[in-house]
Each structure stands twice: as structure tokens, then as C-alpha cells.
Design a protein around this motif. Structure first.
Motif, PDB file in Angstrom:
ATOM      1  N   GLN A  88       0.811  -1.214   0.000  1.00 50.67           N
ATOM      2  CA  GLN A  88       0.000   0.000   0.000  1.00 50.67           C
ATOM      3  C   GLN A  88       0.845   1.265   0.000  1.00 50.67           C
ATOM      4  OE1 GLN A  88      -2.873   0.231   3.183  1.00 50.67           O
ATOM      5  NE2 GLN A  88      -3.445   2.325   2.712  1.00 50.67           N
ATOM      6  N   LYS A  89       1.851   1.312   0.873  1.00 51.63           N
ATOM      7  CA  LYS A  89       2.695   2.497   0.968  1.00 51.63           C
ATOM      8  C   LYS A  89       3.472   2.726  -0.324  1.00 51.63           C
ATOM      9  CE  LYS A  89       4.335   5.913   3.476  1.00 51.63           C
ATOM     10  NZ  LYS A  89       3.469   6.987   4.003  1.00 51.63           N
ATOM     11  N   ASP A  91       2.616   1.783  -3.275  1.00 46.70           N
ATOM     12  CA  ASP A  91       1.650   2.179  -4.294  1.00 46.70           C
ATOM     13  C   ASP A  91       1.326   3.666  -4.194  1.00 46.70           C
ATOM     14  OD1 ASP A  91      -0.185   1.695  -6.411  1.00 46.70           O
ATOM     15  OD2 ASP A  91      -1.833   1.560  -4.978  1.00 46.70           O
ATOM     16  N   GLU A  92       1.325   4.181  -2.987  1.00 47.20           N
ATOM     17  CA  GLU A  92       1.041   5.600  -2.778  1.00 47.20           C
ATOM     18  C   GLU A  92       2.224   6.478  -3.170  1.00 47.20           C
ATOM     19  OE1 GLU A  92       0.057   5.793   1.324  1.00 47.20           O
ATOM     20  OE2 GLU A  92      -1.924   4.864   1.090  1.00 47.20           O
ATOM     21  N   ARG A 128       0.845  -2.773  -7.556  1.00 48.81           N
ATOM     22  CA  ARG A 128       0.394  -3.423  -6.334  1.00 48.81           C
ATOM     23  C   ARG A 128      -0.704  -4.456  -6.607  1.00 48.81           C
ATOM     24  NH1 ARG A 128      -3.406  -0.801  -1.616  1.00 48.81           N
ATOM     25  NH2 ARG A 128      -3.318  -2.559  -0.159  1.00 48.81           N
ATOM     26  N   ASN A 131      -5.402  -6.031  -2.625  1.00 47.93           N
ATOM     27  CA  ASN A 131      -5.420  -6.492  -1.231  1.00 47.93           C
ATOM     28  C   ASN A 131      -4.077  -7.077  -0.782  1.00 47.93           C
ATOM     29  OD1 ASN A 131      -8.246  -5.880  -0.955  1.00 47.93           O
ATOM     30  ND2 ASN A 131      -8.668  -7.744  -2.135  1.00 47.93           N
ATOM     31  N   ASN A 132      -3.004  -6.630  -1.451  1.00 50.61           N
ATOM     32  CA  ASN A 132      -1.651  -7.084  -1.104  1.00 50.61           C
ATOM     33  C   ASN A 132      -1.479  -8.595  -1.239  1.00 50.61           C
ATOM     34  OD1 ASN A 132      -0.801  -4.502  -0.623  1.00 50.61           O
ATOM     35  ND2 ASN A 132      -0.883  -4.656   1.600  1.00 50.61           N
TER      36      ASN A 132
END
Length: 233
Positions: A88-89, A91-92, A128, A131-132
């Protein structure tokens, strides 16, 4: 402090214990110069590869992700790390290994006297997974073609594969990381052999801190090989 936080702190502290590390330093001058055509060629090849990934078609990963996560670090480095895929990080931010696993990776590298900015880092998949989740076999196979191009462009002397996905992308799915990690292997890409070390992914170590002793052994082998090959970082 929770038990999980304590375990994570223990991992970080152990990987950063200077009493367990022996460094070998060379007094030979560092050649920091590259010929202009060589540098420009690498830059253009990386730009083309990045563009190809940005324009990939019919990819569930791309459709659900926010950003392409291409690479981080020094493209002229002789050390290249390959992880699994963005979380998530990542991807951001648009860079690999910037979340909790990235913080641990930084500690691991520091423990063997390596600064993150002096090496080159990428992932098997560059978007990503939803949902990882772990990348699916078909996704690993598809992106491994891009990864092989990526490795050929960077042309490292030491290739470090972190986690089973990175291992599977170049060696197939019939082997197990628990048996293959810690041993130097050769992977052939475009008729060139690359010296490769398979080791656990930092995210796995955060979930399974009892495995940190094996990663520490792998790190010391990597440091030893760097010194043997007189790789300047």
C-alpha cells in the motif's frame, strides 16, 4: 509495547549489531567515471522499459493500482535487489520498499555497511496486487520478462532475490526458498550469467522473526562476496 512490536524491534537491533560484523576495506581508488555513451544508453533503455510497463495491456494489477513502482537507488550500482511487489505504501509513493518492510531492509543493509542509495532496487511485479495478495503464477511469468530486461540493463555483479516470488520469477516454482536461500547461484539472462543470492523478504521476517538468524547469515555472505569482488559502494 505489544509483543509484535517487541519482536520487530528485536529484529532491527540484531541486524544492526556492530559486534557481529567484520568489514574489509580496500585502499584502491574508486573509478567513478562512466563513458557518456554507456550512461546515456542505460538511461534510454530504462526509460523505454518504464514506458513499456506504463503501457502494459490487460493487466489486473495495473487496473487496480494507483502508481507504477519502477525502481529506486543507483542505476549504476553493481548490487541489485529484487523484491516481490508494491504494498500500500509503495503504491502511494511510487517507490519500492518504503513501508515497514522497507524500514527493515534499510536496517539490514546498514548492518553490512551498505547505504540504500548506493544500490539498485526493483520488484518482480511493478503494480500493487489487489489487497496485497501474492502475485499469481501467470503474473509472475508475465512480469519476469520485464524483470529480465531490467536486470540486463542494470548489469549487476551481485543479484539479490528477496522472497519466494523473486526466486520463482527467475528459477521457477519447483524449488523452495527454505532450501535454496543462502547459497550462491548463477542465473543466465541473455547469454550472461549473474551471481545470485536468494534470501527471505523483509516482510516475511516481520511476520516470522525466528527466521532472522538465517537472513543474518545470508547478509554476511553477501558482504563477504562484495569484498571478494572488490565492489565499491
Amino acid at each position: 509495547m505489544t509483543l509484535e512490536e517487541k519482536n520487530q524491534n528485536d529484529i532491527l537491533n540484531e541486524f544492526n549489531d556492530p559486534n557481529e560484523i567484520e568489514f574489509i576495506f580496500s585502499d584502491k581508488p574508486i573509478n567513478r567515471f562512466k563513458t557518456k555513451p554507456e550512461v546515456e544508453d542505460k538511461i534510454s533503455l530504462l526509460a523505454k522499459l518504464k514506458n513499456d510497463l506504463q503501457n502494459i495491456k490487460n493487466c489486473e494489477l495495473k487496473e487496480s493500482a494507483k502508481k507504477l513502482v519502477f525502481s529506486d537507488g543507483n542505476s549504476n550500482s553493481k548490487i541489485m535487489i529484487v523484491g516481490e511487489g508494491p504494498g500500500q505504501k509503495e503504491d502511494e509513493v511510487g517507490k519500492p520498499f518504503v513501508g515497514d518492510a522497507g524500514l527493515l531492509l534499510n536496517k539490514m543493509l546498514k548492518a553490512i555497511n551498505i547505504n540504500r542509495q548506493d544500490i539498485y532496487i526493483t520488484n518482480v511485479v511493478n503494480y500493487r496486487p489487489p489487497n496485497n495478495r501474492k502475485p499469481e503464477p501467470a503474473e509472475i511469468t508475465r512480469y519476469s520478462e520485464y524483470l529480465r530486461k531490467h536486470i540486463s540493463i542494470i548489469n549487476p555483479k551481485i543479484l539479490i532475490l528477496m522472497g519466494s516470488t523473486a526466486m520463482e520469477s527467475l528459477f521457477g516454482s519447483k524449488i523452495k526458498i527454505s532450501k535454496e536461500r543462502g547459497n550462491w547461484k548463477d542465473v543466465i539472462i541473455n547469454n550472461k550469467s549473474y551471481l545470485t543470492m536468494i534470501t527471505f523478504h523483509p516482510a516475511y521476517l516481520l511476520r516470522q522473526p525466528e527466521q532472522k538468524k538465517y537472513s543474518w547469515a545470508d547478509l554476511k555472505e553477501i558482504r563477504k562476496k562484495i569484498d571478494e569482488l572488490e565492489i565499491n559502494l
